[in-house]
Design an enzyme around this catalytic site. Structure first.
Site, PDB file in Angstrom:
ATOM      1  N   HIS A 114       0.765  -1.102  -0.045  1.00 59.82           N
ATOM      2  CA  HIS A 114       0.074  -0.080   0.006  1.00 59.82           C
ATOM      3  C   HIS A 114       0.807   1.257   0.076  1.00 59.82           C
ATOM      4  O   HIS A 114       0.900   1.945   1.052  1.00 59.82           O
ATOM      5  CB  HIS A 114      -0.989   0.031   1.126  1.00 59.82           C
ATOM      6  CG  HIS A 114      -2.085  -1.259   1.149  1.00 59.82           C
ATOM      7  ND1 HIS A 114      -2.021  -2.349   1.623  1.00 59.82           N
ATOM      8  CD2 HIS A 114      -3.012  -1.093   0.393  1.00 59.82           C
ATOM      9  CE1 HIS A 114      -3.023  -2.908   1.490  1.00 59.82           C
ATOM     10  NE2 HIS A 114      -3.591  -2.524   0.717  1.00 59.82           N
ATOM     11  N   HIS A 118       1.419   1.523  -5.859  1.00 59.74           N
ATOM     12  CA  HIS A 118      -0.034   1.084  -5.895  1.00 59.74           C
ATOM     13  C   HIS A 118      -0.955   2.234  -6.376  1.00 59.74           C
ATOM     14  O   HIS A 118      -1.900   1.947  -7.241  1.00 59.74           O
ATOM     15  CB  HIS A 118      -0.290   0.517  -4.499  1.00 59.74           C
ATOM     16  CG  HIS A 118      -1.787  -0.046  -4.605  1.00 59.74           C
ATOM     17  ND1 HIS A 118      -2.520  -0.856  -5.212  1.00 59.74           N
ATOM     18  CD2 HIS A 118      -2.912   0.518  -3.832  1.00 59.74           C
ATOM     19  CE1 HIS A 118      -3.609  -1.066  -4.979  1.00 59.74           C
ATOM     20  NE2 HIS A 118      -4.141  -0.261  -3.909  1.00 59.74           N
ATOM     21  N   HIS A 156      -7.209   6.795  -2.696  1.00 58.02           N
ATOM     22  CA  HIS A 156      -8.020   5.769  -2.029  1.00 58.02           C
ATOM     23  C   HIS A 156      -7.265   4.994  -0.968  1.00 58.02           C
ATOM     24  O   HIS A 156      -7.863   4.393   0.195  1.00 58.02           O
ATOM     25  CB  HIS A 156      -8.349   4.853  -3.134  1.00 58.02           C
ATOM     26  CG  HIS A 156      -7.406   3.763  -3.452  1.00 58.02           C
ATOM     27  ND1 HIS A 156      -6.222   4.108  -4.302  1.00 58.02           N
ATOM     28  CD2 HIS A 156      -7.139   2.564  -3.068  1.00 58.02           C
ATOM     29  CE1 HIS A 156      -5.430   2.955  -4.302  1.00 58.02           C
ATOM     30  NE2 HIS A 156      -5.944   2.063  -3.689  1.00 58.02           N
ATOM     31  N   ASP A 157      -5.780   5.054  -0.864  1.00 56.13           N
ATOM     32  CA  ASP A 157      -5.249   4.435   0.287  1.00 56.13           C
ATOM     33  C   ASP A 157      -4.218   5.525   0.987  1.00 56.13           C
ATOM     34  O   ASP A 157      -3.395   4.942   1.766  1.00 56.13           O
ATOM     35  CB  ASP A 157      -4.365   3.332  -0.241  1.00 56.13           C
ATOM     36  CG  ASP A 157      -5.214   1.853  -0.343  1.00 56.13           C
ATOM     37  OD1 ASP A 157      -6.258   1.851   0.393  1.00 56.13           O
ATOM     38  OD2 ASP A 157      -4.823   1.200  -1.082  1.00 56.13           O
ATOM     39  N   ASP A 276      -8.464  -1.217  -8.106  1.00 53.95           N
ATOM     40  CA  ASP A 276      -7.748  -1.527  -6.672  1.00 53.95           C
ATOM     41  C   ASP A 276      -7.211  -2.762  -6.554  1.00 53.95           C
ATOM     42  O   ASP A 276      -6.232  -2.996  -5.920  1.00 53.95           O
ATOM     43  CB  ASP A 276      -8.547  -0.918  -5.369  1.00 53.95           C
ATOM     44  CG  ASP A 276      -7.990  -1.120  -4.298  1.00 53.95           C
ATOM     45  OD1 ASP A 276      -6.779  -0.836  -3.957  1.00 53.95           O
ATOM     46  OD2 ASP A 276      -8.524  -1.348  -2.983  1.00 53.95           O
ATOM     47  N   GLN A 327      -3.481 -16.784  -3.957  1.00 55.66           N
ATOM     48  CA  GLN A 327      -3.367 -16.140  -5.112  1.00 55.66           C
ATOM     49  C   GLN A 327      -4.425 -16.715  -6.231  1.00 55.66           C
ATOM     50  O   GLN A 327      -5.295 -15.801  -6.658  1.00 55.66           O
ATOM     51  CB  GLN A 327      -2.221 -15.554  -5.720  1.00 55.66           C
ATOM     52  CG  GLN A 327      -1.306 -14.660  -5.138  1.00 55.66           C
ATOM     53  CD  GLN A 327      -1.636 -13.331  -4.895  1.00 55.66           C
ATOM     54  OE1 GLN A 327      -2.761 -13.057  -4.172  1.00 55.66           O
ATOM     55  NE2 GLN A 327      -1.184 -12.448  -5.806  1.00 55.66           N
TER      56      GLN A 327
END
Length: 390
Positions: A114, A118, A156-157, A276, A327
């Protein structure tokens, strides 16, 4: 004393105290760059910056060219210049420069995942789906919708601490108390972004928008950023499904039933959320890099939980987590259904769906050869190879 040692509240508070106070990371002072510097970098790197319109965009390589302090500012500024509406006629370029440098500094450099890279990828992928993907036409987006989406993607983060909502709730962090355990970080990101906009006049990129326009932008940003909470994924997917109906003239095509804000907002939320969680839409080496980074961040949180004798969160135990399976399941349960839903109304992003499917297949093959994957990721860090997840 009044509650007694056996009371539930006493036990909860005792646990929180024994877990010790968790402090958010301290963020550095912004490194300000001028508009002239940003424009100069854009001019020098036009060819590579043009990849923001392609699925081959590589933020890691671009950071090597621009440096960490210029990556998000330059890419964000450049993307805003690509639209027919002249955003910089309403947003003073020097104000945007101040704003984006503040945001850049709020992405903790110590976060493996984050971070500013990103954020850069999310704003690029949001732009790609709006333009190449065709969201602008499908959802009848206007200039206000687009600027709200792009700024939401950028922030957004903002000030992400590198731990998840569940961790903050388990240590009874002040943010968990403030937001009542609901979308803790997502509320924090959008709140901090608007504090910056409204308290720092030199950063208020929306000052010249009308009150009505500002209220629309704020509403779109709040809903779309709150929609990035993974706890809301399935409700997001349902909202997306309910926002599209078959076209009577062409049963193979799906269209929004109306350009009304609720329907439009559902599509906007889905796209920002998709951007995202979109690392599997990248090329293999990039997806592997993000896999390494996200699990490093997970395991860092797991270590914090072990130190505090808290339950170790899902996928955060470095001793037992199967990275390849993690994943594969993430793609299967979350990423693929969302992108398939978007592709049903935006056929141009079917290429991204194909890449997602390819990433899953590659990791399924890796899982057959290695049943865990953790030590492979550690080798990758030591050797610094592009692709060693085998």
């Amino acid at each position: 004393e009044y509650m007694g040692d056996s009371s539930y509240l006493s036990k909860v508070m005792e646990k929180a105290i024994s877990a010790k106070v968790y402090s958010l990371p301290k963020y550095p002072e912004p490194v300000f760059v001028t508009v002239e510097t940003i424009k100069s970098e854009i001019e020098k790197n036009k060819e590579v910056l043009a990849t923001v319109n392609k699925d081959s965009f590589n933020a890691f390589e671009l950071e090597k060219i621009l440096g960490k302090n210029l990556l998000l500012p330059v890419v964000s500024f450049y993307i805003l210049t690509l639209y027919e509406y002249n955003y910089f006629a309403t947003i003073p370029p020097d104000v945007f420069a101040k704003f984006i440098c503040h945001i850049q500094s709020g992405y903790a450099q110590g976060n493996p995942y984050h971070n500013h890279i990103h954020a850069t990828e999310v704003v690029q992928l949001t732009h790609y789906i709006i333009t190449v993907g065709g969201l602008r036409e499908v959802a009848h987006l206007d200039s206000i919708d687009i600027i709200a989406m792009l700024i939401a993607a950028i922030v957004h983060d903002y000030k992400h601490p590198g731990v998840a909502n569940g961790f903050l709730e388990n240590v009874l962090h002040d943010l968990a108390i403030q937001y009542n355990g609901q979308s803790i970080l997502e509320n924090f990101h959008i709140s901090e972004a608007f504090k910056l906009l409204l308290k720092e006049k030199s950063c208020n990129i929306f000052e010249k928008f009308s009150k009505e326009e500002f209220n629309r932008i704020r509403k779109i940003m709040i809903h779309s950023i709150l929609g990035t909470d993974m706890a809301k994924h399935h409700s997001q997917l349902l909202a997306l499904t309910n926002s599209i109906i078959p076209d009577e003239k062409d049963s193979s095509k799906l269209i929004p039933p109306s350009p009304e804000l609720d329907t439009k907002q559902n599509l906007i939320n889905a796209v920002v959320h998709a951007a995202d969680i979109g690392t599997a839409t990248r090329d293999l080496a990039i997806f592997e890099e993000w896999t390494y980074r996200v699990y490093t961040e997970f395991f860092n949180q797991g270590d914090l939980e072990k130190i505090r004798k808290l339950p170790v969160s899902f996928n955060c135990n470095s001793g037992t987590t199967n990275i390849f399976k993690g994943q594969i399941d993430y793609i299967t349960i979350f990423v693929s259904p969302l992108y398939q839903g978007l592709a049903s109304i935006m056929p141009n992003i079917k290429l991204l769906c194909t890449k997602i499917s390819t990433m899953r297949t590659v990791f399924e093959e890796k899982l057959k050869k290695q049943q865990h994957g953790l030590h492979i990721l550690k080798k990758k860090k030591k050797k610094k190879k592009k692709s060693t997840l085998r």
